[in-house]
Scaffold this motif. Structure first.
Motif, PDB file in Angstrom:
ATOM      1  N   GLY A  40      11.287  26.370  71.848  1.00  0.00           N
ATOM      2  CA  GLY A  40      11.119  27.652  72.820  1.00  0.00           C
ATOM      3  C   GLY A  40      10.503  28.834  72.282  1.00  0.00           C
ATOM      4  N   ARG A  41       9.757  28.833  71.183  1.00  0.00           N
ATOM      5  CA  ARG A  41       9.306  29.790  70.596  1.00  0.00           C
ATOM      6  C   ARG A  41       7.855  29.395  70.091  1.00  0.00           C
ATOM      7  N   GLN A  42       6.716  30.228  70.618  1.00  0.00           N
ATOM      8  CA  GLN A  42       5.486  30.051  70.016  1.00  0.00           C
ATOM      9  C   GLN A  42       4.984  30.350  68.695  1.00  0.00           C
ATOM     10  N   GLN A  43       4.307  29.525  67.915  1.00  0.00           N
ATOM     11  CA  GLN A  43       4.000  29.883  66.391  1.00  0.00           C
ATOM     12  C   GLN A  43       3.020  31.150  66.416  1.00  0.00           C
ATOM     13  N   THR A  44       3.430  31.951  65.823  1.00  0.00           N
ATOM     14  CA  THR A  44       2.856  33.352  65.444  1.00  0.00           C
ATOM     15  C   THR A  44       1.429  33.106  64.541  1.00  0.00           C
ATOM     16  N   VAL A  45       0.461  33.737  64.484  1.00  0.00           N
ATOM     17  CA  VAL A  45      -0.773  33.755  63.656  1.00  0.00           C
ATOM     18  C   VAL A  45      -0.247  33.751  62.357  1.00  0.00           C
ATOM     19  N   ARG A  46       0.711  34.214  61.940  1.00  0.00           N
ATOM     20  CA  ARG A  46       1.243  34.295  60.524  1.00  0.00           C
ATOM     21  C   ARG A  46       1.832  32.804  60.013  1.00  0.00           C
ATOM     22  N   GLN A  47       2.465  32.451  61.072  1.00  0.00           N
ATOM     23  CA  GLN A  47       3.179  31.097  60.790  1.00  0.00           C
ATOM     24  C   GLN A  47       2.186  29.984  60.685  1.00  0.00           C
ATOM     25  N   LYS A  48       1.050  30.020  61.583  1.00  0.00           N
ATOM     26  CA  LYS A  48      -0.045  28.917  61.535  1.00  0.00           C
ATOM     27  C   LYS A  48      -0.822  29.058  60.183  1.00  0.00           C
ATOM     28  N   ARG A  49      -1.100  30.421  59.762  1.00  0.00           N
ATOM     29  CA  ARG A  49      -1.634  30.894  58.509  1.00  0.00           C
ATOM     30  C   ARG A  49      -0.918  30.167  57.415  1.00  0.00           C
ATOM     31  N   ALA A  50       0.455  30.330  57.331  1.00  0.00           N
ATOM     32  CA  ALA A  50       1.071  30.019  56.261  1.00  0.00           C
ATOM     33  C   ALA A  50       1.152  28.436  56.256  1.00  0.00           C
ATOM     34  N   THR A  51       1.436  27.864  57.380  1.00  0.00           N
ATOM     35  CA  THR A  51       1.338  26.279  57.325  1.00  0.00           C
ATOM     36  C   THR A  51      -0.131  25.864  56.921  1.00  0.00           C
ATOM     37  N   ALA A  52      -1.243  26.490  57.371  1.00  0.00           N
ATOM     38  CA  ALA A  52      -2.184  25.832  57.018  1.00  0.00           C
ATOM     39  C   ALA A  52      -2.618  26.344  55.243  1.00  0.00           C
ATOM     40  N   LEU A  53      -2.120  27.438  54.619  1.00  0.00           N
ATOM     41  CA  LEU A  53      -2.023  27.753  53.294  1.00  0.00           C
ATOM     42  C   LEU A  53      -1.321  26.662  52.470  1.00  0.00           C
ATOM     43  N   TRP A  54       0.121  26.389  52.933  1.00  0.00           N
ATOM     44  CA  TRP A  54       0.946  25.425  52.188  1.00  0.00           C
ATOM     45  C   TRP A  54       0.065  24.059  52.316  1.00  0.00           C
ATOM     46  N   LEU A  55      -0.532  23.653  53.464  1.00  0.00           N
ATOM     47  CA  LEU A  55      -1.262  22.296  53.278  1.00  0.00           C
ATOM     48  C   LEU A  55      -2.397  22.143  52.504  1.00  0.00           C
ATOM     49  N   ALA A  56      -2.881  23.382  52.346  1.00  0.00           N
ATOM     50  CA  ALA A  56      -4.169  23.384  51.393  1.00  0.00           C
ATOM     51  C   ALA A  56      -3.734  23.484  49.929  1.00  0.00           C
ATOM     52  N   LEU A  57      -2.605  24.040  49.626  1.00  0.00           N
ATOM     53  CA  LEU A  57      -1.908  23.902  48.343  1.00  0.00           C
ATOM     54  C   LEU A  57      -1.445  22.674  48.229  1.00  0.00           C
ATOM     55  N   LEU A 103       2.680  32.127  49.963  1.00  0.00           N
ATOM     56  CA  LEU A 103       4.063  32.861  49.706  1.00  0.00           C
ATOM     57  C   LEU A 103       3.953  34.153  50.557  1.00  0.00           C
ATOM     58  N   ARG A 104       3.081  34.806  50.453  1.00  0.00           N
ATOM     59  CA  ARG A 104       2.740  36.022  50.972  1.00  0.00           C
ATOM     60  C   ARG A 104       2.829  35.596  52.603  1.00  0.00           C
ATOM     61  N   ALA A 105       2.180  34.663  53.185  1.00  0.00           N
ATOM     62  CA  ALA A 105       2.364  34.682  54.554  1.00  0.00           C
ATOM     63  C   ALA A 105       3.526  34.102  55.014  1.00  0.00           C
ATOM     64  N   ARG A 114       6.385  40.326  43.368  1.00  0.00           N
ATOM     65  CA  ARG A 114       7.568  39.129  43.406  1.00  0.00           C
ATOM     66  C   ARG A 114       6.598  37.811  43.750  1.00  0.00           C
ATOM     67  N   VAL A 115       5.802  37.915  44.836  1.00  0.00           N
ATOM     68  CA  VAL A 115       5.079  36.841  45.392  1.00  0.00           C
ATOM     69  C   VAL A 115       3.985  36.284  44.052  1.00  0.00           C
ATOM     70  N   VAL A 116       3.486  37.511  43.540  1.00  0.00           N
ATOM     71  CA  VAL A 116       2.381  37.195  42.389  1.00  0.00           C
ATOM     72  C   VAL A 116       3.103  36.404  41.294  1.00  0.00           C
ATOM     73  N   THR A 117       4.038  36.833  40.946  1.00  0.00           N
ATOM     74  CA  THR A 117       5.019  36.608  39.794  1.00  0.00           C
ATOM     75  C   THR A 117       5.499  35.087  40.157  1.00  0.00           C
ATOM     76  N   GLU A 118       6.055  34.530  41.556  1.00  0.00           N
ATOM     77  CA  GLU A 118       6.459  33.295  41.902  1.00  0.00           C
ATOM     78  C   GLU A 118       5.281  32.216  41.987  1.00  0.00           C
ATOM     79  N   ALA A 119       4.091  32.797  42.416  1.00  0.00           N
ATOM     80  CA  ALA A 119       2.945  32.075  42.491  1.00  0.00           C
ATOM     81  C   ALA A 119       2.357  31.530  41.144  1.00  0.00           C
ATOM     82  N   ILE A 120       2.478  32.393  40.098  1.00  0.00           N
ATOM     83  CA  ILE A 120       2.272  32.057  38.905  1.00  0.00           C
ATOM     84  C   ILE A 120       2.987  30.963  38.127  1.00  0.00           C
ATOM     85  N   LEU A 121       4.275  31.426  38.173  1.00  0.00           N
ATOM     86  CA  LEU A 121       5.326  30.556  37.804  1.00  0.00           C
ATOM     87  C   LEU A 121       5.166  29.111  38.318  1.00  0.00           C
ATOM     88  N   LEU A 122       5.129  29.015  39.637  1.00  0.00           N
ATOM     89  CA  LEU A 122       4.693  27.647  40.510  1.00  0.00           C
ATOM     90  C   LEU A 122       3.707  26.970  40.016  1.00  0.00           C
TER      91      LEU A 122
END
Length: 170
Positions: A40-57, A103-105, A114-122
């Motif tokens: 019942g909810r359309q994906q936002t541009v941010r959600q699509k970007r986040a999905t694409a970035l996680w897939l790329a990662l 992470l940011r998206a 915090r995003v930078v720190t988590e990304a570095i640790l990951l």
């Protein structure tokens, strides 16, 4: 109403063919599942970007693990074009940028530091895992602390670059 599972989402996702490591139940399935639309909810541009970035990662991680599983004789010649540490730094800078951007998206409410720190640790933890796995690859030594240091420095540079780009684009 049927509940979508990772396996059914990968099978029906337009992104399932984008990554050679996309298999039902694998890490890509999890990324698609978490980035999928809520009923019942359309994906936002941010959600699509986040999905694409996680897939790329996840694709990046798969490529790194694949290359790490090859013996030196099986590696492409391009792997030897630059020094070993430069290759590690550059590859993990890409991973750091992708991780910080994903992470940011996916969690815009979290602060930039915090995003930078988590990304570095990951990504640095992934680098340590990669080095450990190389110990089982014939012809590879693995477990090289200097390789891991180049991985961690590259992850740091990539994560910091993602933050600078973010500041430029708003």
């Amino acid at each position: 109403m049927a509940i979508a599972t990772p396996a059914t989402l990968v099978a029906t996702s337009p992104h399932s063919n984008d990554c050679p490591f996309a298999t039902a139940g694998g890490p890509v399935a999890v990324a698609v599942w978490f980035g999928s639309r809520m009923p019942g909810r359309q994906q936002t541009v941010r959600q699509k970007r986040a999905t694409a970035l996680w897939l790329a990662l996840f694709c990046w991680a798969g490529v790194v693990l694949y290359l790490s599983s090859l013996s030196p004789a099986e590696l492409p010649e391009a792997a030897f074009a630059f020094g070993d540490k430069v290759n590690h730094f550059a590859a993990f800078a890409v991973g750091g940028w992708l991780a910080a951007s994903a992470l940011r998206a996916s969690r815009p409410q979290i602060g930039g530091t915090r995003v930078v720190t988590e990304a570095i640790l990951l990504v640095a933890a992934f680098g340590a895992l990669d080095e450990a796995l190389q110990t089982w690859t014939p012809g590879r030594v693995g477990g090289d602390v200097l390789d891991w240091t180049a991985d961690a420095l590259g992850a740091t540079a990539g994560a910091l670059l993602s933050r600078l780009r973010r500041a430029d684009t708003g």
